[in-house]
Design an enzyme around this catalytic site. Structure first.
Site, PDB file in Angstrom:
ATOM      1  N   GLU A 116      23.888  -8.944  41.520  1.00 37.62           N
ATOM      2  CA  GLU A 116      23.175 -10.229  41.650  1.00 37.62           C
ATOM      3  C   GLU A 116      22.884 -10.476  43.129  1.00 37.62           C
ATOM      4  O   GLU A 116      23.784 -10.420  43.955  1.00 37.62           O
ATOM      5  CB  GLU A 116      24.044 -11.356  41.056  1.00 37.62           C
ATOM      6  CG  GLU A 116      23.580 -12.756  41.362  1.00 37.62           C
ATOM      7  CD  GLU A 116      22.144 -13.054  40.912  1.00 37.62           C
ATOM      8  OE1 GLU A 116      21.842 -12.873  39.713  1.00 37.62           O
ATOM      9  OE2 GLU A 116      21.330 -13.462  41.764  1.00 37.62           O
ATOM     10  N   LYS A 146      23.108 -16.118  43.306  1.00 40.40           N
ATOM     11  CA  LYS A 146      24.369 -16.621  42.759  1.00 40.40           C
ATOM     12  C   LYS A 146      24.442 -16.358  41.266  1.00 40.40           C
ATOM     13  O   LYS A 146      23.427 -16.475  40.565  1.00 40.40           O
ATOM     14  CB  LYS A 146      24.460 -18.136  42.986  1.00 40.40           C
ATOM     15  CG  LYS A 146      24.724 -18.523  44.413  1.00 40.40           C
ATOM     16  CD  LYS A 146      24.825 -20.030  44.469  1.00 40.40           C
ATOM     17  CE  LYS A 146      25.064 -20.526  45.868  1.00 40.40           C
ATOM     18  NZ  LYS A 146      24.886 -21.976  45.932  1.00 40.40           N
ATOM     19  N   CYS A 152      18.823 -20.723  35.433  1.00 39.87           N
ATOM     20  CA  CYS A 152      19.284 -21.797  34.556  1.00 39.87           C
ATOM     21  C   CYS A 152      20.298 -22.678  35.284  1.00 39.87           C
ATOM     22  O   CYS A 152      20.186 -23.901  35.295  1.00 39.87           O
ATOM     23  CB  CYS A 152      19.894 -21.206  33.289  1.00 39.87           C
ATOM     24  SG  CYS A 152      20.718 -22.439  32.282  1.00 39.87           S
ATOM     25  N   GLY A 183      14.962 -11.902  35.268  1.00 38.77           N
ATOM     26  CA  GLY A 183      14.421 -13.257  35.169  1.00 38.77           C
ATOM     27  C   GLY A 183      12.987 -13.429  35.627  1.00 38.77           C
ATOM     28  O   GLY A 183      12.178 -12.487  35.598  1.00 38.77           O
ATOM     29  N   SER A 184      12.701 -14.645  36.099  1.00 43.22           N
ATOM     30  CA  SER A 184      11.318 -14.991  36.454  1.00 43.22           C
ATOM     31  C   SER A 184      11.331 -15.987  37.608  1.00 43.22           C
ATOM     32  O   SER A 184      12.387 -16.486  38.003  1.00 43.22           O
ATOM     33  CB  SER A 184      10.616 -15.622  35.251  1.00 43.22           C
ATOM     34  OG  SER A 184      11.246 -16.850  34.916  1.00 43.22           O
ATOM     35  N   GLY A 186       0.913 -29.361  32.351  1.00 46.01           N
ATOM     36  CA  GLY A 186       1.637 -30.289  31.477  1.00 46.01           C
ATOM     37  C   GLY A 186       2.443 -29.533  30.437  1.00 46.01           C
ATOM     38  O   GLY A 186       2.493 -29.908  29.270  1.00 46.01           O
ATOM     39  N   VAL A 207       6.129 -31.825  32.121  1.00 50.39           N
ATOM     40  CA  VAL A 207       6.419 -33.114  31.470  1.00 50.39           C
ATOM     41  C   VAL A 207       7.839 -33.598  31.787  1.00 50.39           C
ATOM     42  O   VAL A 207       8.067 -34.806  31.917  1.00 50.39           O
ATOM     43  CB  VAL A 207       6.171 -33.100  29.934  1.00 50.39           C
ATOM     44  CG1 VAL A 207       4.698 -32.899  29.637  1.00 50.39           C
ATOM     45  CG2 VAL A 207       7.027 -32.092  29.208  1.00 50.39           C
ATOM     46  N   HIS A 231      26.577 -42.352   7.983  1.00 49.34           N
ATOM     47  CA  HIS A 231      25.843 -43.572   8.326  1.00 49.34           C
ATOM     48  C   HIS A 231      26.734 -44.475   9.170  1.00 49.34           C
ATOM     49  O   HIS A 231      27.907 -44.636   8.840  1.00 49.34           O
ATOM     50  CB  HIS A 231      25.440 -44.311   7.049  1.00 49.34           C
ATOM     51  CG  HIS A 231      24.738 -45.602   7.338  1.00 49.34           C
ATOM     52  ND1 HIS A 231      23.436 -45.627   7.777  1.00 49.34           N
ATOM     53  CD2 HIS A 231      25.158 -46.890   7.284  1.00 49.34           C
ATOM     54  CE1 HIS A 231      23.075 -46.898   7.969  1.00 49.34           C
ATOM     55  NE2 HIS A 231      24.108 -47.690   7.677  1.00 49.34           N
TER      56      HIS A 231
HETATM   57  P1  NAI Z   1       4.619 -23.645  30.490  1.00 46.09           P
HETATM   58  O1  NAI Z   1       4.001 -22.371  30.086  1.00 46.09           O
HETATM   59  O2  NAI Z   1       5.509 -24.383  29.570  1.00 46.09           O
HETATM   60  O3  NAI Z   1       3.464 -24.677  30.904  1.00 46.09           O
HETATM   61  C1  NAI Z   1       2.502 -24.413  31.868  1.00 46.09           C
HETATM   62  C2  NAI Z   1       1.362 -25.379  31.604  1.00 46.09           C
HETATM   63  O4  NAI Z   1       0.449 -25.292  32.675  1.00 46.09           O
HETATM   64  C3  NAI Z   1       0.596 -25.049  30.330  1.00 46.09           C
HETATM   65  O5  NAI Z   1       0.493 -26.212  29.566  1.00 46.09           O
HETATM   66  C4  NAI Z   1      -0.752 -24.571  30.856  1.00 46.09           C
HETATM   67  O6  NAI Z   1      -1.809 -24.882  29.972  1.00 46.09           O
HETATM   68  C5  NAI Z   1      -0.852 -25.330  32.159  1.00 46.09           C
HETATM   69  N1  NAI Z   1      -1.711 -24.719  33.168  1.00 46.09           N
HETATM   70  C6  NAI Z   1      -1.774 -23.410  33.512  1.00 46.09           C
HETATM   71  N2  NAI Z   1      -2.675 -23.243  34.503  1.00 46.09           N
HETATM   72  C7  NAI Z   1      -3.166 -24.480  34.795  1.00 46.09           C
HETATM   73  C8  NAI Z   1      -4.126 -24.962  35.730  1.00 46.09           C
HETATM   74  N3  NAI Z   1      -4.747 -24.149  36.576  1.00 46.09           N
HETATM   75  N4  NAI Z   1      -4.401 -26.294  35.757  1.00 46.09           N
HETATM   76  C9  NAI Z   1      -3.768 -27.140  34.898  1.00 46.09           C
HETATM   77  N5  NAI Z   1      -2.863 -26.724  33.991  1.00 46.09           N
HETATM   78  C10 NAI Z   1      -2.553 -25.402  33.947  1.00 46.09           C
HETATM   79  O7  NAI Z   1       5.318 -23.338  31.887  1.00 46.09           O
HETATM   80  P2  NAI Z   1       6.339 -24.200  32.717  1.00 46.09           P
HETATM   81  O8  NAI Z   1       6.263 -25.631  32.345  1.00 46.09           O
HETATM   82  O9  NAI Z   1       6.071 -23.839  34.132  1.00 46.09           O
HETATM   83  O10 NAI Z   1       7.729 -23.640  32.263  1.00 46.09           O
HETATM   84  C11 NAI Z   1       8.026 -22.250  32.445  1.00 46.09           C
HETATM   85  C12 NAI Z   1       9.021 -21.751  31.435  1.00 46.09           C
HETATM   86  O11 NAI Z   1      10.286 -22.322  31.654  1.00 46.09           O
HETATM   87  C13 NAI Z   1       8.596 -22.063  30.021  1.00 46.09           C
HETATM   88  O12 NAI Z   1       8.655 -20.887  29.267  1.00 46.09           O
HETATM   89  C14 NAI Z   1       9.606 -23.053  29.563  1.00 46.09           C
HETATM   90  O13 NAI Z   1       9.907 -22.880  28.191  1.00 46.09           O
HETATM   91  C15 NAI Z   1      10.815 -22.778  30.430  1.00 46.09           C
HETATM   92  N6  NAI Z   1      11.514 -24.031  30.628  1.00 46.09           N
HETATM   93  C16 NAI Z   1      12.286 -24.533  29.636  1.00 46.09           C
HETATM   94  C17 NAI Z   1      12.897 -25.741  29.771  1.00 46.09           C
HETATM   95  C18 NAI Z   1      13.674 -26.284  28.637  1.00 46.09           C
HETATM   96  O14 NAI Z   1      14.035 -25.550  27.754  1.00 46.09           O
HETATM   97  N7  NAI Z   1      13.927 -27.581  28.593  1.00 46.09           N
HETATM   98  C19 NAI Z   1      12.785 -26.547  30.985  1.00 46.09           C
HETATM   99  C20 NAI Z   1      11.915 -25.954  31.935  1.00 46.09           C
HETATM  100  C21 NAI Z   1      11.316 -24.745  31.763  1.00 46.09           C
END
Ligand code: NAI
Length: 474
Positions: free
Chosen positions: A34, A37, A42, A152-153, A189, A194, A453
């Site tokens: 690694e 960390k 996550c 990862g990413s 979004g 969000v 309930h």
């Molecule tokens: P995402 O793929 O969920 O959303 C990216 C959004 O950006 C999409 O709605 C797309 O249409 C929009 N987009 C792309 N290019 C754009 C542009 N040029 N202008 C305007 N909108 C554009 O990716 P996000 O939100 O960055 O999350 C990455 C990963 O991390 C996802 O796979 C998500 O599932 C994961 N993640 C999970 C969480 C959770 O489980 N609560 C919390 C945060 C991330």
């Protein structure tokens, strides 16, 4: 110096360290390499710190609305330094926990950058890992029987909008803010967009979301995305969908400016103190030596079998670097399957339709399986039950009656196709849906499950009954 292992895991994030523990349980001699960390995105830059901030935002929101519960509070204020301190304490505690798990399971940790070598004097097979150290120490060579890539990413950027960490940021940067900006323009979004919109708005920041697709959360069930849109707008968030952001941001009197082309072709300028990019994540598959192997990539993601074997059968890959759902809990399950497969335990492959997704906005969103649109696109005949929190007693007690649970079932065989929720505590309620999906329960079986309930969970029983029009309270 060369050390021999049964398994070397490249990347100690949730996917990697969980896989390492399972491997140790199965008697393998294991090492993790690694570069930063243990706990990965996550724990340090994703799920945990962002949820800690969201929890503080929730408490602040509750304080603002406390009168509604008959509690008068005078002179409260947001101490953002303490919000950040609390987040850091949580991360540090959990980080210590992961480190002690490594000790418990006798997993060796190499703190450096791991690179995969091709066939060499160490092994006729590719997969020797050269660990490079920042302080210039001589590399360590790890010679494993198996390799698991779990690198990862990272947040993606947009052409012409390169994060500088100050004015244009990704969630990696915003998690470390010392002070809250007065306004933020969020590009994207999706899930990250969000969640940040919700938490910033609850903290009193002016927020605009620019989303390229026709709705926020483009992959979510339409009804859920619509409800969340309405609720976020009620918080004062401006949401612009169908917005194509043009490259190049400029700065004018301390505010960032960006232009987007809207649905009707009109170009509109948006301004805010900061721009937060949340347009998806890119796999960390560069510079790790994949060119020294026969491993295949698709759009930068590592291609694997259903048991996460790459083209080189002794090298496996899991988690964000193989694409798919990019969720911590998906990665850890993939890791366990990969390791069990190495040990000939014939694991079952993972059904991605049984993996829940949770979004920790206010209100929360949770989902499993197909959306109604996806089910119909696959030619399924479906029946749909939908039940509102408005008709659930505990939701009133809670003070949170917005949202619903929607259950989509196959009309022919009664199988549950998808369950989608928006409302209070749905990120906890979704686990019942996960169990129901795993056990192939029908809506009738869920409706026969006795829900205590008063609980919010009663909504699942009611939604299941409503699939056949038999709901009691609605
Ligand atoms: P995402 O793929 O969920 O959303 C990216 C959004 O950006 C999409 O709605 C797309 O249409 C929009 N987009 C792309 N290019 C754009 C542009 N040029 N202008 C305007 N909108 C554009 O990716 P996000 O939100 O960055 O999350 C990455 C990963 O991390 C996802 O796979 C998500 O599932 C994961 N993640 C999970 C969480 C959770 O489980 N609560 C919390 C945060 C991330």
């Amino acid at each position: 110096m060369a050390e021999e292992y049964d398994l070397v895991v490249l990347g100690g994030g949730t996917g990697g360290y969980v896989a390492a523990i399972r491997a140790s349980q199965l008697g393998m001699k294991v090492a993790i390499v690694e570069k930063e960390k243990l706990g990965g995105t996550c724990l340090h830059r994703g799920c945990i710190p962002s949820k800690a901030l969201l929890r503080s935002a929730e408490v602040y929101r509750l304080m603002k609305n406390s009168q509604q519960y008959g509690v008068e509070i005078e002179n409260f204020r947001l101490d953002f330094a303490q919000v950040q301190k609390r987040k850091e304490n949580i991360v540090n505690t959990l980080h210590q926990g992961v480190k002690s798990l490594m000790k418990k399971w006798k997993i060796d940790l190499y703190h450096g950058f791991g690179r995969i070598l091709g066939p060499s004097i160490f092994s006729p097979l590719s997969g020797t890992i050269s660990v490079e150290y920042e302080d210039g120490r001589e590399n360590t060579m790890l010679v494993p029987k198996y390799v698991l890539i779990a690198t990862g990413s990272r947040p993606s950027a947009l052409p012409g909008l390169v994060p500088d960490g100050v004015n244009i940021v990704t969630s990696d940067h915003s998690l470390e803010w010392d002070n809250l900006p007065s306004s933020v323009l969020i590009i994207g979004g999706g899930v990250i967009g969000v969640e940040w919109a919700s938490l910033l708005a609850d903290f009193g920041v002016e927020v605009t979301v620019l989303e390229y697709a026709e709705q926020i959360l483009p992959n979510m069930d339409d009804a859920v995305a619509k409800e969340l849109t309405n609720q976020l707008k009620k918080k004062g968030i401006e949401i612009v969908t169908g917005a194509k952001v043009l490259p190049d941001a400029s700065s004018s009197s301390g505010r960032m400016e960006i232009t987007a082309e809207l649905k009707d072709g009109e170009r509109k300028m948006f301004q805010a103190e900061k721009i937060l990019l949340a347009v998806g994540r890119s796999p960390n598959t560069e510079n790790i030596g994949l060119e020294n192997t026969d491993i295949e990539l698709e759009n930068g993601y590592i291609r694997t079998s259903e048991f996460y074997q790459t083209k080189e059968s002794h090298i496996y890959a899991i988690g964000d670097c193989i694409g798919g759902l990019q969720l911590a809990h998906a990665a850890s399950h993939e890791g366990i399957i990969a390791v069990e497969h190495m040990n000939n335990l014939t694991p079952e492959s993972l059904s991605y339709e049984n993996i829940p997704s949770c979004i920790y906005t206010d209100p929360e969103v949770a989902s499993i399986g197909l959306s109604e649109k996806e089910a119909k696109e696959r030619g399924m005949e479906v029946k749909v039950g939908k039940f509102p929190f408005q008709a659930i007693g505990k939701a009133h007690v809670h003070g949170d009656t917005e949202g619903f649970v929607k259950i989509i079932a196959n009309k022919i065989n009664d199988d549950i196709v998808g369950i989608h929720m928006v409302g209070p505590n749905v990120t906890e309620l979704i686990s019942e849906a996960s169990l129901a999906k795993l056990l192939d329960a029908t809506p009738w079986e869920i409706s026969k499950t006795v829900h205590a309930h008063p609980t919010l969970a009663e909504i699942i029983g009611e939604a299941a009954m409503s699939v056949d029009g038999n709901q009691i309270h609605g």
